[in-house]
Design an enzyme around this catalytic site. Structure first.
Site, PDB file in Angstrom:
ATOM      1  N   HIS A 170      75.979  37.793  66.625  1.00 54.49           N
ATOM      2  CA  HIS A 170      75.318  36.866  65.710  1.00 54.49           C
ATOM      3  C   HIS A 170      76.260  35.701  65.443  1.00 54.49           C
ATOM      4  O   HIS A 170      77.468  35.896  65.355  1.00 54.49           O
ATOM      5  CB  HIS A 170      74.968  37.575  64.393  1.00 54.49           C
ATOM      6  CG  HIS A 170      73.953  36.849  63.574  1.00 54.49           C
ATOM      7  ND1 HIS A 170      74.292  35.890  62.663  1.00 54.49           N
ATOM      8  CD2 HIS A 170      72.599  36.938  63.553  1.00 54.49           C
ATOM      9  CE1 HIS A 170      73.189  35.420  62.111  1.00 54.49           C
ATOM     10  NE2 HIS A 170      72.136  36.036  62.629  1.00 54.49           N
ATOM     11  N   GLU A 223      67.319  41.652  65.774  1.00 56.15           N
ATOM     12  CA  GLU A 223      66.363  41.755  66.882  1.00 56.15           C
ATOM     13  C   GLU A 223      66.323  43.143  67.510  1.00 56.15           C
ATOM     14  O   GLU A 223      65.316  43.533  68.084  1.00 56.15           O
ATOM     15  CB  GLU A 223      66.692  40.739  67.985  1.00 56.15           C
ATOM     16  CG  GLU A 223      66.976  39.337  67.514  1.00 56.15           C
ATOM     17  CD  GLU A 223      65.766  38.660  66.927  1.00 56.15           C
ATOM     18  OE1 GLU A 223      64.715  39.310  66.812  1.00 56.15           O
ATOM     19  OE2 GLU A 223      65.873  37.482  66.572  1.00 56.15           O
TER      20      GLU A 223
END
Ligand SMILES: CC(C)(COP(=O)(O)OP(=O)(O)OC[C@H]1O[C@@H](n2cnc3c(N)ncnc32)[C@H](O)[C@@H]1OP(=O)(O)O)[C@@H](O)C(=O)NCCC(=O)NCCS
Length: 283
Positions: A170, A223
């Site tokens: 991320h 996700e």
């Protein structure tokens, strides 16, 4: 398709420019567009399932939540397990600061363009695999890992060939994405058939990524378990970015309203790194 249809609504509804309408009107336009985003996705998913009819409005109106109405619009029925999966996913992904698609929405809004233009641009940014497109790759990856029966070898080969493991890493988080924990829990509660392989791959991938770059924490992002939860609701992987857009439209809308209030145009500076000045005279 969602991007094009969202932009098309600006013309069909003759939406006013953000710089020329009131805040209340902008809020109304965004609300109407947000409802349509869900409807466009549900209707196109229905066509994708091979139906040529639409579900009557009175059937859809019986749904008590956005997720239930969405499933009724798509399938004509709403399995409570599917509703819970989509609802949890949508709540977890509705807003998340100044990510790439939200920034895109704000840039377009900053020019004074209409709400449809700002939202459709955000859908385009969201569709990329490094942003909202990632879950579309996670389920096929989990299927591949399950078929291989050897997650360690799979991860080793993927990293050796320069592939990124989807659902990890991320730009901001340097620890586990907190939303991932909620989604993992929901996947377990809903009896996801994929949660076991997902948890096994997660452990193996985290260890391999840590070994590869001990100084950089690459952890599970939203996700990864989103894909597992969406699978419970039988959402086909290619539809994952559009499912994401259905919830993130709330965050985009809030940012567009805030951007409108600033009345400022985005105009970043760029540092020129090309060739130094040179003569254009012919030798
Ligand atoms: C999200 C993402 C784009 C962030 O990228 P970023 O900010 O450039 O990442 P970082 O600065 O933390 O790390 C960059 C390095 O880690 C590696 N890396 C980052 N994520 C990785 C992943 N999922 N698998 C393998 N390697 C990864 C990159 O190859 C790069 O290595 P290098 O410096 O040797 O070239 C990236 O982690 C990624 O592509 N993840 C997979 C896609 C995904 O899940 N997207 C959804 C995001 S919510």
């Amino acid at each position: 398709m969602l991007q094009a249809n969202t932009a098309r609504l600006s013309g069909v509804w003759k939406l006013g420019k953000l710089s020329e309408i009131s805040g209340a009107q902008a809020r109304e336009d965004l609300g109407r567009l947000s409802a349509q985003v869900m409807s466009i996705v549900a209707r196109s998913a229905r066509v994708g399932d091979g139906h040529i009819d639409s579900v009557p409005d009175d059937v859809v109106a019986k749904g008590k939540t956005a997720a239930e109405k969405f499933l009724l619009r798509w399938r004509g029925e709403a399995d409570p397990r599917h509703v819970k999966a989509i609802d949890t996913y949508w709540v977890c992904t509705a807003e998340h600061g100044l990510n790439a698609s939200t920034f895109t929405a704000r840039i377009v809004a900053s020019t004074g363009a209409d709400c449809g233009a700002a939202l459709s641009a955000a859908v385009g940014a969201l569709s990329g695999p490094l942003h909202g497109g990632a879950p579309a790759y996670v389920k096929p990856m989990l299927d591949e890992v399950a078929a291989s029966g050897d997650p360690e070898r799979w991860v080793e080969e993927a990293l050796a060939s320069g592939k990124r493991i989807m659902g990890f890493g991320h730009r901001i988080y340097r620890a586990e994405d907190p939303r991932s924990r909620i989604l993992k829990q929901t996947a377990r509660e809903l009896g996801s058939p994929q949660v076991a392989v997902a948890e096994e791959l997660e452990q193996v991938a985290l260890a391999a990524l840590q070994k590869r770059s001990p100084d950089r924490v690459l952890a599970t992002n939203v996700e990864y378990y989103s894909a597992v939860v969406l699978d419970v609701a039988e959402i086909p992987p290619p539809l994952a970015p559009a499912m994401f857009a259905c919830s993130r439209v709330a965050g985009w809308s809030a940012h567009i309203l805030e951007q409108k209030r600033t009345g400022k145009l985005f105009r970043p500076n760029a540092r020129y790194v090309g060739p130094a000045p040179r003569s254009l005279e012919l030798a």
